[in-house]
Design a protein around this motif. Structure first.
Motif: not given
Length: 407
Positions: A280-281, A351-353
């Motif tokens: 979602e940023g 879940i994320s970078r």
């Protein structure tokens, strides 16, 4: 206006009323029965094509009806659960059954029953030995750095998407046998090792003071307590008068995100250590405090330095808090979270970078050293621990760089 019904009409009405009443009762009872005796898997009608749902049910029904052996539907569901994670085609997102989950947790705590090897996945998806633990069953059997694990017992594991699934097969009960087949590229041949599993107490940190009062700490991996031991060793060496510090991250495949952040906090000036960004940023920042270790610093890195190792290397480089010596790192810039499920199984999901303080995501590219130094050709395929100190050209180079900072 009044209307008179014949006896026949009254009987017909009563019969219809009774029939409707009975049918309604049966429907209600059947609904209650199926609610209790049937489990329902629901799909979002707006996100999932009906054809895919129909196909799923058709395949399940065919297997139940036509497979030549009796089918355990619980195994079908378990296999489908594995498939949910594998369908993402992300080697770091994986479902663990209860036994695999226990093995994964043991690994993160630094003590487990197995054969005693540090491993990583190479660019072709093969589980590769980085280093056999000193005195371990694997080392005694003859396994070496660079061996590609292709079979565990009679199972071909070359198509497995996640290293932890293979690791869970290698581990097991203490004093039981496991057969490991490897491909050894440097000899272009396959080898089979029959190894007895033992309890392995991993020593993931090794510290000493080198000539010239240079502190040296090798971090084998970032286990769940490594930050505490790192600070204990660092404080001890500072009391003994070290003038600079080398942190050796070569062959370190990563580990705990929380632990590497704590270590970075102790080394860096105030500022961003690392930040993550989800789909979602949304960004989440980890920052260091005002206090830091005031020592000249060099980090040793190589192609097997991955994940948490790269977080530390990237933060040190971006802050200008030290020099990186060696070769470009592995390039894993993704963050996973472990989700524990009610039955003891679990899901490790990306879940994320993550990004270095300067805003670079190193996934797939790695971190380049400030000073590139290759290992001697004769030791290129050796684990760091097995390179003789007087032949460790990368370490010698790191010492020279640090001496230039000290004097």
């Amino acid at each position: 206006m009044s209307r008179n019904f014949s006896i026949r009409q009254v009987a017909a009405i009563v019969a219809v009323t009774v029939t409707v009443s009975v049918c309604s009762t049966i429907f209600v009872l059947y609904s209650a029965y199926t609610a209790v005796n049937r489990h329902v898997i629901s799909f979002d009608a707006e996100a999932v094509d009906l054809d895919n749902v129909v196909k799923f049910n058709q395949v399940r029904d065919i297997l139940k009806k036509d497979y030549y052996k009796s089918v355990d539907e619980n195994k079908l569901i378990e296999g489908a659960t594995y498939g949910l994670a594998e369908a993402l085609e992300d080697p770091y997102t994986v479902y663990f059954n209860k036994e695999q989950m226990q093995t994964f947790l043991e690994k993160s705590e630094g003590s487990y029953v197995g054969i005693g090897v540090t491993v990583n996945v190479d660019d072709k998806g093969l589980l590769t030995v980085i280093e056999p633990t000193e005195g371990s069953p694997a080392q005694m059997a003859g396994m070496k750095q660079g061996d590609k694990i292709v079979k565990v017992d009679d199972t071909d594991v070359t198509a497995f998407s996640d290293e932890n699934m293979i690791i869970s097969m290698i581990k097991g009960k203490e004093d039981t046998k496991v057969s490991i087949t490897v491909y050894r590229p440097v000899e272009d041949r396959y080898l089979q090792f029959d190894i007895i599993r033992k309890r392995i107490k991993a020593s993931n940190i090794k510290s000493e003071i080198l000539e010239g009062n240079i502190g040296y700490t090798r971090l084998v991996m970032f286990d769940s307590e490594i930050a505490k031991y790192f600070m204990n060793d660092l404080n001890r060496m500072r009391k003994e008068g070290i003038k600079g510090l080398i942190i050796d991250l070569r062959d370190n495949p990563g580990g705990s995100y929380e632990q590497v952040v704590r270590i970075a906090d102790s080394l860096l000036p105030e500022g961003v250590i690392v930040y993550t960004e989800d789909r979602e940023g949304k960004k989440s920042y980890q920052k260091s405090g005002k206090s830091s270790v005031d020592l000249p610093l060099v980090l040793l890195i190589n192609a097997n330095s991955a994940s948490a190792s790269e977080i530390l290397a990237g933060a040190v480089k971006d802050h200008g808090a030290g020099k990186l010596v060696g070769t470009t790192t592995f390039g894993k810039g993704l963050v996973q979270e472990l989700k524990l499920l009610k039955d003891g199984s679990g899901l490790k999901v990306t879940i994320s970078r993550y990004f270095t303080p300067s805003g670079v995501c190193i996934n797939g590219t790695g971190i380049k050293p400030d000073i590139e130094v290759e290992a001697f050709d004769e030791y290129r395929n050796y684990p760091v621990s097995q390179i003789p100190r007087d032949r460790d050209f990368q370490l010698k180079s790191a010492i020279e760089v640090l001496q230039g900072e000290i004097y």
